[in-house]
Scaffold this active site. Structure first.
Site, mmCIF file in Angstrom:
data_model
loop_
_atom_site.group_PDB
_atom_site.id
_atom_site.type_symbol
_atom_site.label_atom_id
_atom_site.label_comp_id
_atom_site.label_asym_id
_atom_site.label_seq_id
_atom_site.Cartn_x
_atom_site.Cartn_y
_atom_site.Cartn_z
ATOM 1 C CE LYS A 207 -3.606 2.297 2.673
ATOM 2 N NZ LYS A 207 -4.552 2.237 3.773
ATOM 3 C CD GLU A 213 9.173 -6.171 7.167
ATOM 4 O OE1 GLU A 213 8.910 -5.067 6.639
ATOM 5 O OE2 GLU A 213 9.024 -6.399 8.384
ATOM 6 N NE ARG A 268 -6.734 -3.891 10.610
ATOM 7 C CZ ARG A 268 -6.086 -2.754 10.799
ATOM 8 N NH1 ARG A 268 -4.898 -2.576 10.246
ATOM 9 N NH2 ARG A 268 -6.604 -1.782 11.521
ATOM 10 C CD GLU A 353 -2.116 -4.490 11.243
ATOM 11 O OE1 GLU A 353 -0.898 -4.662 11.378
ATOM 12 O OE2 GLU A 353 -2.658 -4.446 10.123
ATOM 13 C CG HIS A 384 -5.306 -36.189 15.743
ATOM 14 N ND1 HIS A 384 -5.427 -37.445 16.292
ATOM 15 C CD2 HIS A 384 -6.301 -36.072 14.842
ATOM 16 C CE1 HIS A 384 -6.438 -38.075 15.712
ATOM 17 N NE2 HIS A 384 -6.990 -37.263 14.835
HETATM 18 O O1 F6P Z 1 3.032 -3.103 9.826
HETATM 19 C C1 F6P Z 1 1.694 -3.264 9.637
HETATM 20 C C2 F6P Z 1 1.257 -2.896 8.250
HETATM 21 O O2 F6P Z 1 1.190 -1.531 8.123
HETATM 22 C C3 F6P Z 1 -0.083 -3.550 7.945
HETATM 23 O O3 F6P Z 1 -1.136 -2.827 8.414
HETATM 24 C C4 F6P Z 1 -0.014 -3.683 6.460
HETATM 25 O O4 F6P Z 1 -0.952 -4.603 5.984
HETATM 26 C C5 F6P Z 1 1.417 -4.119 6.284
HETATM 27 O O5 F6P Z 1 2.133 -3.387 7.254
HETATM 28 C C6 F6P Z 1 2.005 -3.904 4.920
HETATM 29 O O6 F6P Z 1 1.961 -2.560 4.543
HETATM 30 P P1 F6P Z 1 2.154 -2.134 3.048
HETATM 31 O O7 F6P Z 1 1.065 -2.723 2.234
HETATM 32 O O8 F6P Z 1 2.119 -0.627 3.041
HETATM 33 O O9 F6P Z 1 3.500 -2.639 2.581
#
Ligand code: F6P
Length: 540
Positions: A207, A213, A268, A353, A384
């Site tokens: 977003k 990451e 989310r 969240e 199980h």
């Molecule tokens: O760290 C939480 C968050 O902001 C989530 O709310 C979101 O879904 C995720 O990181 C990934 O964010 P983005 O889509 O901006 O990479």
């Protein structure tokens, strides 16, 4: 309601009612009212809910509904669907429901024709997905795409990953999907293993397009591609999904190959829009639109059904009943479908969240527990593993059992065995087995206490005709609205997530200290300093 819901008459009435009901067993409730089995049900779209195995009576439901009215749920539902800025801490509308409005619907928010915007993106996604699926879209060497790798995290990963797993039987164009999220290099390395760069398409989903990451994994993927096919190949092997065109361009992806969304879609709540691109490529635009229609059916149910028969309202209120009156700390979700093995993980972000908050929307501290802790595994694997605690442990764990009537495959009667297990578990949890019944089977007296099944463990059973794109959309929308109901009663902002920011910033500040040649300096605390020193010694 503005202010503290726990100070309301309705809350007090529920407290009193809880005192009367807490000592009563489900065996007793059913014996006194066998009709509750047929009555305590609700239908929404294709979903059938049986909530008779809850520690609740009609009076409980009436009192909970009164609480919802007191919390202003009716107005809040209207506010969300109209696009009022109910995400107060970010001053944003909350309009994931607009992502699944039909083309002929009307919704103008902040001067913008939202429906036209949504369908323009869906059309662009569909055209692109069709080109990939029909093999018209070629990679840099002229070969068609065989694997789509979605790179994203949180809402930009869990939704499409969960839905792809759920609907993989509908992936009919020979394009498979993989999902990379973790900053742990094992994730991207493992997922790239065995892939041919010439037939791989990366969908970088973020977003904000600033998430560490995702951007790090995307750089690794770009290097992997360039090493094999050269820099010019990027245009044919990378597309982006984001709200941030500037950052997408900066990364080197042509914004013609970017699929947008808007700040009124929370991460989310976003896989039914452009974040679902990898899913759409796999299952096709038509199936994707069936999924959206499923979401929309539950939106309409939530918006219009009376609270007494409104499935998300009933389930959300029952969540509050256990979290705040019985002191339940967690909530299990147990899909009897291997295809839904990522559903609990998806729900963890959606629910925790959203509702893991300790101040109300006006900034004042909450005075009741919020945010159910969601967890689970598909049945029968969970049986199980952890069901022992559900049956005989000291904790109360309300649980949702989700079952499907039509088999995915009918061999060896396996599907009916699966469903028989679901039904057996909910019955055993509710009714248990008494010491007398166990003794009557000839069990030695000293063993009897170990075998007693206390029962009185509450469950919802959601029965669905078949796992399809539509019913998956219905299930997800159901839980989205359950979250909304709970957040409204608690008076919190379910649509921000400030709690994740501090740790992200601290990790950025700490990273240089882990690899620097210089002696470590400037730590947030002495424990962290100690661990960094140790890490540096061990890392070599
Ligand atoms: O760290 C939480 C968050 O902001 C989530 O709310 C979101 O879904 C995720 O990181 C990934 O964010 P983005 O889509 O901006 O990479």
């Amino acid at each position: 309601m503005n202010g503290d819901i726990t100070q309301s008459q309705e809350w007090a009435a529920l407290g009193k009612h809880h005192e009367e009901l807490a000592g009563r067993h489900l065996r007793e409730l059913f014996a006194g009212d066998p009709g509750r089995a047929g009555r305590m049900t609700a239908d929404a779209g294709d979903l059938h809910l049986d909530y008779s195995k809850h520690r609740a009576t009609q009076e409980t439901i009436d009192l909970l509904v009164a609480l919802a009215e007191r919390a202003g749920l009716r107005d809040r539902i209207a506010a969300m669907f109209e696009g009022r800025h109910i995400n107060v801490s970010e001053d944003r509308a909350v309009l994931h429901t607009a992502l699944r409005l039909p083309r002929d619907a009307e919704l103008v928010v902040d001067g913008q024709d939202v429906v036209a915007d949504v369908h323009a993106v869906l059309d662009k996604m569909s055209a692109f997905a069709d080109r990939v699926r029909s093999k018209e879209w070629k990679g840099a060497t002229g070969r068609p795409i065989e694997t789509v790798v979605n790179i994203g995290i949180g809402g930009s990963d869990l939704g499409p990953a969960m839905a792809y797993e759920a609907l993989r039987d509908y992936a009919d164009a020979g394009v498979t999907a993989r999902f990379v999220s973790n900053i742990d290099p094992a994730d991207i390395i493992g997922n790239l293993a065995g892939l041919d760069p010439a037939t791989t398409l990366f969908v970088v989903s973020s977003k904000t397009f600033t998430t560490l990451e995702t951007l790090t994994n995307a750089r690794v993927a770009r290097r992997w591609l360039i090493d094999a096919l050269g820099a010019d190949a990027v245009a044919k092997h990378f597309v982006a999904v984001s709200t941030n065109a500037g950052k997408v361009e900066q990364f080197g992806i042509d914004t013609d190959n970017m699929f947008g969304f808007w700040d009124w879609v929370g991460g989310r709540y976003s896989y039914d829009g452009a974040i679902g691109l990898s899913l759409m490529i796999a299952i096709g635009p038509e199936r994707f639109r069936e999924m959206l229609a499923g979401f929309h059916a539950i939106d309409e149910h939530f918006r219009t059904a009376p609270f007494e028969s409104n499935m998300p309202v009933l389930m959300g209120l029952l969540g509050i009943w256990y979290a705040d009156f019985f002191g339940a700390e967690t909530h299990a979700v147990l899909p009897y479908s291997q295809r839904l093995h990522r559903f609990p993980a998806y729900l963890q972000q959606l629910t925790m969240e959203s509702n893991g908050k300790s101040v109300r929307a006006d900034g004042t501290a909450v005075t009741a527990e919020t945010g159910e802790i969601f967890w689970g595994e598909p049945g029968t694997n969970g049986q199980h593993a952890f069901y022992q605690l559900l049956h005989q442990g000291t904790r109360l764990v309300p649980a949702d059992f989700i079952g499907f009537a039509e088999p995915f495959d009918d061999r060896e009667g396996m599907h009916d065995q699966l469903t028989a297990n679901l039904l057996a578990q909910t019955s055993a949890l509710a009714f248990g087995k008494t010491a007398e019944e166990i003794a009557a089977e000839g069990t030695p007296a000293d063993i009897v206490p170990h075998k007693v099944m206390p029962g009185n463990r509450p469950t919802s059973t959601i029965l669905v005709p078949k796992l399809t794109p539509s019913t998956l959309g219905q299930l997800v929308a159901l839980y989205e609205h359950i979250v909304f109901v709970e957040g409204t009663v608690w008076g919190i902002d379910s649509f921000d997530q400030w709690g994740v920011e501090l740790g992200k910033k601290m990790a950025l500040d700490l990273a240089p200290a882990l690899i620097s040649e210089d002696p470590p300096t400037a730590f947030p605390d002495v424990s962290t300093e100690h661990l960094v020193r140790r890490y540096r010694e061990l890392r070599g």
